[in-house]
Motif scaffolding. Structure first.
Motif: not given
Length: 130
Positions: A33-35, A37-38, A41, A80-81, A114-117
């Protein structure tokens, strides 16, 4: 009658063998699951599509590799997902993927986007398909 009984026993033995599989012989699914960065995508999506294609082509133990867009109940994309689902034949196939020489370069390319992984590994306990 004897042929029927022997055939039935053979079928039962095959079923017992399938259900007695050891954990390393069970399919392994990986969910990422990736968040993102604006504004990044599309760039990430292009990289992940290529990675998914190459993984399925080059790794016989990879049974399925999907790049997914999470959506709201109304079907609109959640901004952003992005997500991945990967299905490997067994633990050996998943371990082979983790050793793929493309991965360090891939991770170096995607992590700045990415912001989060979040990576979740699972073992399939039941699987039904049509």
């Amino acid at each position: 009658m004897r042929k029927f009984i022997l055939g039935s026993i053979a079928v039962l033995l095959q079923l017992v063998t399938v259900h007695a599989a050891t954990p390393e012989k069970k399919p392994v699914a990986v969910v990422v699951d990736y968040t993102v960065k604006s504004g990044k995508e599309e760039e990430l999506l292009d990289i992940l599509r290529e990675h998914a294609r190459l993984t399925v082509e080059q790794e016989p133990g990879c049974l399925r590799f999907e790049v997914l867009q999470p959506v709201n109940e109304n079907g609109s994309a959640i901004p952003e997902r992005l997500m991945l689902t990967e299905l490997y034949a067994d633990e050996n196939a998943a371990a082979a993927h983790a050793k793929n020489p493309r991965l360090p370069t891939l991770l170096a390319r995607i992590r700045p986007l990415l912001n989060e992984e979040k990576v979740t590994r699972t073992i399939a306990l039941a699987s039904f398909t049509r």
